[in-house]
Design an enzyme around this catalytic site. Structure first.
Site, PDB file in Angstrom:
ATOM      1  CB  SER A  45     -32.917 -68.065   8.689  1.00  0.00           C
ATOM      2  OG  SER A  45     -33.236 -67.530   7.423  1.00  0.00           O
TER       3      SER A  45
ATOM      4  CG  ASN B  76     -32.918 -59.616   0.926  1.00  0.00           C
ATOM      5  OD1 ASN B  76     -33.146 -58.688   1.708  1.00  0.00           O
ATOM      6  ND2 ASN B  76     -33.863 -60.471   0.570  1.00  0.00           N
TER       7      ASN B  76
ATOM      8  CB  SER C 290     -25.842 -67.419   5.064  1.00  0.00           C
ATOM      9  OG  SER C 290     -26.308 -68.710   4.787  1.00  0.00           O
TER      10      SER C 290
ATOM     11  CG  HIS D  15     -26.305 -70.499   0.787  1.00  0.00           C
ATOM     12  ND1 HIS D  15     -27.235 -70.128  -0.150  1.00  0.00           N
ATOM     13  CD2 HIS D  15     -26.833 -70.138   1.979  1.00  0.00           C
ATOM     14  CE1 HIS D  15     -28.279 -69.572   0.447  1.00  0.00           C
ATOM     15  NE2 HIS D  15     -28.055 -69.569   1.745  1.00  0.00           N
TER      16      HIS D  15
ATOM     17  CB  THR E 182     -22.174 -83.160  16.559  1.00  0.00           C
ATOM     18  OG1 THR E 182     -22.372 -84.012  17.688  1.00  0.00           O
ATOM     19  CG2 THR E 182     -20.863 -83.525  15.880  1.00  0.00           C
TER      20      THR E 182
ATOM     21  CB  CYS F 193     -36.919 -66.333   1.905  1.00  0.00           C
ATOM     22  SG  CYS F 193     -35.191 -66.692   2.237  1.00  0.00           S
TER      23      CYS F 193
END
Length: 394
Positions: A73, A152, A200, A202, A238, A326
Site C-alpha cells: 500500500s 487480487n 509486499s 507477506h 531507519t 482490506c
C-alpha cells in the site's frame, strides 16, 4: 474440527521457517543501525544490500532500483503521489482500471481532490483490461498508467507487456501493482517496460511490514518520507533490517521454486474448479480461465450469501474469503465483481480460495465436499432459490 485448511493466501501467507531463521540474528545479535559508521553496524548494512540484490535478481533489475517500504500500500501511494508531484509540468492525467486494489483507487480519489484527472478504464467479463480503450485514453497531459499485474480477487493476469509497450510509445510512465504476481509469475521489468513496480513481503512467505517499490533509473520521482538519507534520500527512516533480510530470503526461495510450485498449484486449482463446476449447480467461475494466477479460485454461488458461506466453512476449519482482505469489513459487493458485469445478488455470493505450496488434493476435495453440503443448506433456506426452482420445474 480437524486440521485447519488455509485457503486465504492472497490475504497473507505463513512466514517460511528459513525466513524466520534468517531474520532472528538481526533482532538481537546484529542489531546495529545500518546508518552508523562503525564496523558492528556494517553487518546490518551488508544484510540490506544482500536483500536488495536478491529481490532485484527476481525482476531483472539493478539493486539500486529497489527501494524498501513498509508494504504494497505504501509503495502504491508513493508511485502515484510522487509521480503526480514530480511531473506536474507535463500534465496531471493518470490512467488506471476499475478493478485496482483500493491502495490505488483511494490514492486516485485523493489526487483527484488535488487537481489530478483520473481515467478508470473498463475491463472485459474476465477482468482483462481493454487495451484499445486504454490507448485511446492517453492525452498529451497523461503522465502515468497504473495497472495491476494480476488481480487480487479474481486472479486475472493483465497483458503487462502490451501495456508497457503502449506506455513507452506514448512517452508515459508505467507503474504496476505486482503484490499478487511477484514470484507467482515470471516478471522482467525491462521486457515489460515497467517503470515502477510495487510488492509486499507477506504475500510470498515473507514477513509483514516490509515491501518495496522498484523505480527504474532515470525516473524523476520525489521522496516520499522526508528525514534522513536512507534509501538514497528517497524514503527516510531507519531501515527494517530483519524485514529486509526476511524479504530477500523469501524472494530467493520463491523464485527458485516458482516453476515446480506453480505447476502443482495449477493442477490443484483446476481440480478444485472442475469439481465445483460439475458438482454444484448455479455456479460461476470469475476471472480468466487461462491468464490466471496459479493459486487463485474465485466462484460465485447463486442464491447464497458469501458471509454465511464463510462462517460455515470456518466451522470446518476452512479459511477463505469473499474478496480482498482490506475490505472484509464492508457489506458492499466487490467492486471487482461489479466491474466484470456481475449483478449485486450474485456478487454477494462470491468465494475466493487461494492456495499455497502446502495445499493438497485431499484438502480441496474435503473443501468441495463441505461446500456441497453448505450451499445446499443455505439454498434450502432461500425464498429466492425456492421461487427459482418452482419456475424451473414448471
Amino acid at each position: 474440527m480437524g486440521k485447519m485448511i488455509y485457503l486465504d493466501n492472497a490475504a497473507t501467507t505463513k512466514t517460511a521457517p528459513e525466513v524466520v531463521q534468517a531474520m532472528l540474528p538481526y533482532f538481537s545479535e546484529y542489531y546495529g543501525n545500518p546508518s552508523s559508521i562503525y564496523d558492528f553496524a556494517g553487518k546490518s548494512k551488508e544484510a540490506i544490500t544482500k536483500g536488495r540484490e536478491q529481490i532485484a535478481e527476481v525482476l531483472g533489475a539493478k539493486k539500486e532500483e529497489i527501494y524498501f517500504t513498509a508494504g504494497g500500500s505504501e509503495s502504491d501511494n508513493w508511485a502515484l503521489k510522487a509521480t503526480f508531484e514530480a511531473y506536474k509540468a507535463k500534465g496531471n492525467h493518470i490512467i488506471t482500471t476499475k478493478i485496482e486494489h483500493h491502495a490505488i483507487l483511494h490514492t486516485c480519489e485523493y489526487l483527484e481532490k488535488r487537481g489530478a484527472k483520473i481515467t478508470y478504464v473498463d475491463v472485459d467479463e474476465n477482468g482483462i483490461v481493454k487495451l484499445d480503450e486504454l490507448e485511446k485514453a492517453i492525452t498529451p497531459e497523461t503522465i502515468l498508467i497504473s495497472v495491476m499485474f494480476a488481480n487480487n480477487e479474481i486472479g486475472s493476469i493483465q497483458p503487462i507487456k502490451e501495456i508497457g509497450r503502449i506506455a513507452k510509445e506514448h512517452g508515459v510512465l508505467f507503474h504496476t501493482d505486482a503484490v499478487q504476481a511477484f514470484c507467482q509469475v515470471p516478471i522482467n521489468v525491462d521486457e515489460c517496460n515497467i517503470d515502477m513496480l510495487s510488492s509486499s513481503g507477506h504475500k510470498i512467505n515473507g514477513p509483514k511490514g516490509i515491501g518495496f517499490l522498484y523505480i527504474r533509473k532515470g525516473v524523476k520521482i520525489r521522496s516520499f518520507v522526508h528525514g534522513g538519507a536512507q534509501e538514497r534520500k528517497r524514503r527516510a527512516g531507519t531501515e527494517n533490517v530483519p524485514g529486509i533480510v526476511g524479504y530477500g530470503v523469501a524472494a530467493a526461495r520463491a523464485n527458485a521454486s516458482m516453476k515446480e510450485r506453480t505447476d502443482k498449484e495449477i493442477a490443484i486449482r483446476d481440480h478444485l474448479i472442475h469439481r465445483i463446476e460439475t458438482e454444484i449447480p448455479y455456479v460461476k467461475v470469475n476471472g480468466d480461465r487461462i491468464k490466471r494466477l496459479p493459486n487463485n479460485v474465485n466462484v460465485s454461488f447463486q442464491f447464497v450469501e458469501g458471509e454465511s458461506l464463510l462462517l460455515m466453512l470456518d466451522n470446518y476449519g476452512i479459511c477463505a474469503s469473499s474478496g480482498s482482505a482490506c475490505t472484509s469489513g464492508s457489506l458492499d459487493p466487490s467492486h471487482v465483481l461489479l466491474a466484470i458485469g456481475l449483478p449485486h445478488e450474485i456478487a454477494h455470493g462470491s468465494l475466493r480460495m487461494t492456495l499455497s505450496e502446502e495445499t493438497t488434493m485431499e484438502d480441496v476435495d474435503f473443501v468441495v465436499d463441505r461446500l456441497k453440503e453448505i450451499v445446499a443448506h443455505l439454498r434450502s433456506m432461500s425464498p429466492l432459490y425456492e421461487d427459482f426452482m418452482k419456475k424451473q420445474n414448471k
